[in-house]
Write a protein that holds these residues in place. Sequence first.
Motif, mmCIF file in Angstrom:
data_model
loop_
_atom_site.group_PDB
_atom_site.id
_atom_site.type_symbol
_atom_site.label_atom_id
_atom_site.label_comp_id
_atom_site.label_asym_id
_atom_site.label_seq_id
_atom_site.Cartn_x
_atom_site.Cartn_y
_atom_site.Cartn_z
ATOM 1 N N ILE A 112 30.187 40.483 41.268
ATOM 2 C CA ILE A 112 30.627 40.218 43.058
ATOM 3 C C ILE A 112 30.954 38.729 43.090
ATOM 4 C CG2 ILE A 112 29.731 40.517 45.281
ATOM 5 C CD1 ILE A 112 30.151 43.003 44.194
ATOM 6 N N PHE A 113 32.342 38.455 43.603
ATOM 7 C CA PHE A 113 32.313 37.106 44.069
ATOM 8 C C PHE A 113 33.279 37.068 45.550
ATOM 9 C CE2 PHE A 113 36.036 38.728 41.156
ATOM 10 C CZ PHE A 113 37.042 38.158 41.967
ATOM 11 N N LEU A 114 33.379 36.253 46.074
ATOM 12 C CA LEU A 114 34.038 35.867 47.123
ATOM 13 C C LEU A 114 35.291 35.040 47.368
ATOM 14 C CD1 LEU A 114 30.749 34.977 49.227
ATOM 15 C CD2 LEU A 114 31.901 37.293 49.426
ATOM 16 N N LEU B 245 46.519 41.578 46.137
ATOM 17 C CA LEU B 245 46.555 40.797 44.637
ATOM 18 C C LEU B 245 45.401 39.862 44.912
ATOM 19 C CD1 LEU B 245 50.278 39.882 44.209
ATOM 20 C CD2 LEU B 245 48.894 41.036 42.465
ATOM 21 N N ASP B 246 44.498 39.859 43.521
ATOM 22 C CA ASP B 246 43.376 38.795 43.335
ATOM 23 C C ASP B 246 44.118 37.719 42.189
ATOM 24 O OD1 ASP B 246 41.401 37.274 42.344
ATOM 25 O OD2 ASP B 246 40.522 39.010 41.580
ATOM 26 N N MET B 247 44.688 36.561 42.841
ATOM 27 C CA MET B 247 45.349 35.900 41.895
ATOM 28 C C MET B 247 44.252 34.894 41.288
ATOM 29 S SD MET B 247 48.614 36.641 41.856
ATOM 30 C CE MET B 247 49.287 35.442 41.042
ATOM 31 N N HIS C 14 48.197 37.552 37.573
ATOM 32 C CA HIS C 14 48.017 38.563 38.956
ATOM 33 C C HIS C 14 47.063 39.519 38.375
ATOM 34 C CE1 HIS C 14 50.047 41.353 35.726
ATOM 35 N NE2 HIS C 14 50.756 40.257 35.528
ATOM 36 N N GLU C 15 46.336 40.018 39.290
ATOM 37 C CA GLU C 15 45.445 41.219 39.335
ATOM 38 C C GLU C 15 45.732 41.812 40.503
ATOM 39 O OE1 GLU C 15 41.242 40.080 39.068
ATOM 40 O OE2 GLU C 15 41.598 39.012 37.145
ATOM 41 N N VAL C 16 46.276 43.330 40.079
ATOM 42 C CA VAL C 16 46.728 43.929 41.265
ATOM 43 C C VAL C 16 45.449 45.077 41.515
ATOM 44 C CG1 VAL C 16 47.668 45.931 39.754
ATOM 45 C CG2 VAL C 16 48.330 46.035 42.175
ATOM 46 N N GLU C 17 44.891 45.441 42.895
ATOM 47 C CA GLU C 17 43.642 46.046 43.070
ATOM 48 C C GLU C 17 43.805 46.646 44.248
ATOM 49 O OE1 GLU C 17 40.157 43.241 42.877
ATOM 50 O OE2 GLU C 17 41.349 42.107 41.230
ATOM 51 N N LEU C 18 42.925 47.923 44.369
ATOM 52 C CA LEU C 18 42.720 48.576 45.562
ATOM 53 C C LEU C 18 41.924 47.976 46.529
ATOM 54 C CD1 LEU C 18 42.982 51.343 47.195
ATOM 55 C CD2 LEU C 18 40.800 51.933 46.146
ATOM 56 N N THR D 258 38.576 45.723 44.811
ATOM 57 C CA THR D 258 37.741 46.629 44.041
ATOM 58 C C THR D 258 37.898 46.460 42.498
ATOM 59 O OG1 THR D 258 39.315 48.365 44.081
ATOM 60 C CG2 THR D 258 37.535 48.368 45.701
ATOM 61 N N GLY D 259 38.762 45.443 42.069
ATOM 62 C CA GLY D 259 39.002 45.222 40.446
ATOM 63 C C GLY D 259 40.306 45.538 40.119
ATOM 64 N N THR D 260 40.760 45.072 38.917
ATOM 65 C CA THR D 260 41.972 45.132 38.362
ATOM 66 C C THR D 260 41.799 45.911 36.892
ATOM 67 O OG1 THR D 260 44.243 44.311 38.059
ATOM 68 C CG2 THR D 260 42.333 43.192 37.059
ATOM 69 N N ALA E 244 38.332 29.101 40.700
ATOM 70 C CA ALA E 244 39.356 29.902 39.763
ATOM 71 C C ALA E 244 39.712 31.091 40.453
ATOM 72 C CB ALA E 244 38.881 30.352 38.462
ATOM 73 N N LYS E 245 39.124 31.199 41.509
ATOM 74 C CA LYS E 245 39.401 32.499 42.363
ATOM 75 C C LYS E 245 39.682 32.187 43.944
ATOM 76 C CE LYS E 245 38.466 36.095 39.397
ATOM 77 N NZ LYS E 245 39.337 37.110 39.504
ATOM 78 N N SER E 246 39.423 31.101 44.242
ATOM 79 C CA SER E 246 39.534 30.657 45.643
ATOM 80 C C SER E 246 40.412 29.231 45.729
ATOM 81 C CB SER E 246 38.267 30.135 46.204
ATOM 82 O OG SER E 246 37.087 31.370 46.078
ATOM 83 N N CYS F 43 34.936 40.385 46.474
ATOM 84 C CA CYS F 43 35.599 40.928 45.149
ATOM 85 C C CYS F 43 34.823 41.546 44.190
ATOM 86 C CB CYS F 43 36.612 40.030 44.713
ATOM 87 S SG CYS F 43 37.687 38.989 46.016
ATOM 88 N N VAL F 44 35.294 42.491 43.360
ATOM 89 C CA VAL F 44 34.462 43.052 42.123
ATOM 90 C C VAL F 44 35.235 42.796 41.061
ATOM 91 C CG1 VAL F 44 33.652 45.179 41.308
ATOM 92 C CG2 VAL F 44 33.696 45.213 43.560
ATOM 93 N N GLY F 45 34.539 42.178 40.076
ATOM 94 C CA GLY F 45 35.029 41.725 38.711
ATOM 95 C C GLY F 45 34.887 42.928 37.569
HETATM 96 ZN ZN ZN Z 1 40.039 40.841 40.390
#
Ligand code: ZN
Length: 218
Positions: free
Chosen positions: A42-44, A99-101, A68-72, A188-190, A120-122, A20-22
């Motif tokens: 970058i994170f995973l 979605l990257d919750m 919520h984070e909507v992403e391509l 790819t980020g939100t 926080a991301k996993s 994932c890209v922040g």
């Molecule tokens: Zn994100």
Amino acid sequence: MKKVKIKNSTKEFTVGKIVCVGRNYAEHARELGNEVPKFPIIFLKPPSTLIYDGDNIFHPSYSNEMHHEVELVLLIGKSVKNASDEEAENAIIGYGVGLDMTLRDLQNEYRKEGNPWTLAKSFDTCAVISEFVLKEEYKITGKEEIELLKNGNIQQKSSIDKMIFPPAEIVKYISERMTLEPGDLIYTGTPQGVSKVEKGDVLKSRIEHIAEIENIIE
Ligand code: ZN
């Protein structure tokens, strides 16, 4: 093992890494009080956290602020390491919406303490993905709208070309650090407009010409 589906095809890919890209949209970086980055952050996420269109997103009890984070999302179809511009572009074989919750309260806490913000991301159900559209079926132009509706109201709305680092550049950068393999996904980020979700909220995430998904917070 989690799989992703291809639209109008029986083809499936077994998911490898989720990279994932922040902060890849300047206005989103600003809304969180962060500087616009000079290189991709970058994170995973573990593949086991992946869920699909129609699945419920589980709200962990240990957080009071899930966003919520909507992403391509890019689907990698070829193995690449130290990719050239062309190899990076060719490694992307499809696009989806995801979605990257994010547990924002925990992320802020970890960041303040200088600790990794992995947790926080996993967490289970933190990564939502649509079916993928193959690039041979539809090639993105950058003008596509990306949006998220919460309970029918637009929360996030932007276009793909507002990304600071475009897809091929992200693939190239990641491939200089770790080999990308078929089945890897890249979030790819939100864009701006992230907000807190509550149990019962309905999230509709879509990217024009690509896909639309709907998920309920449980
Ligand atoms: Zn994100």
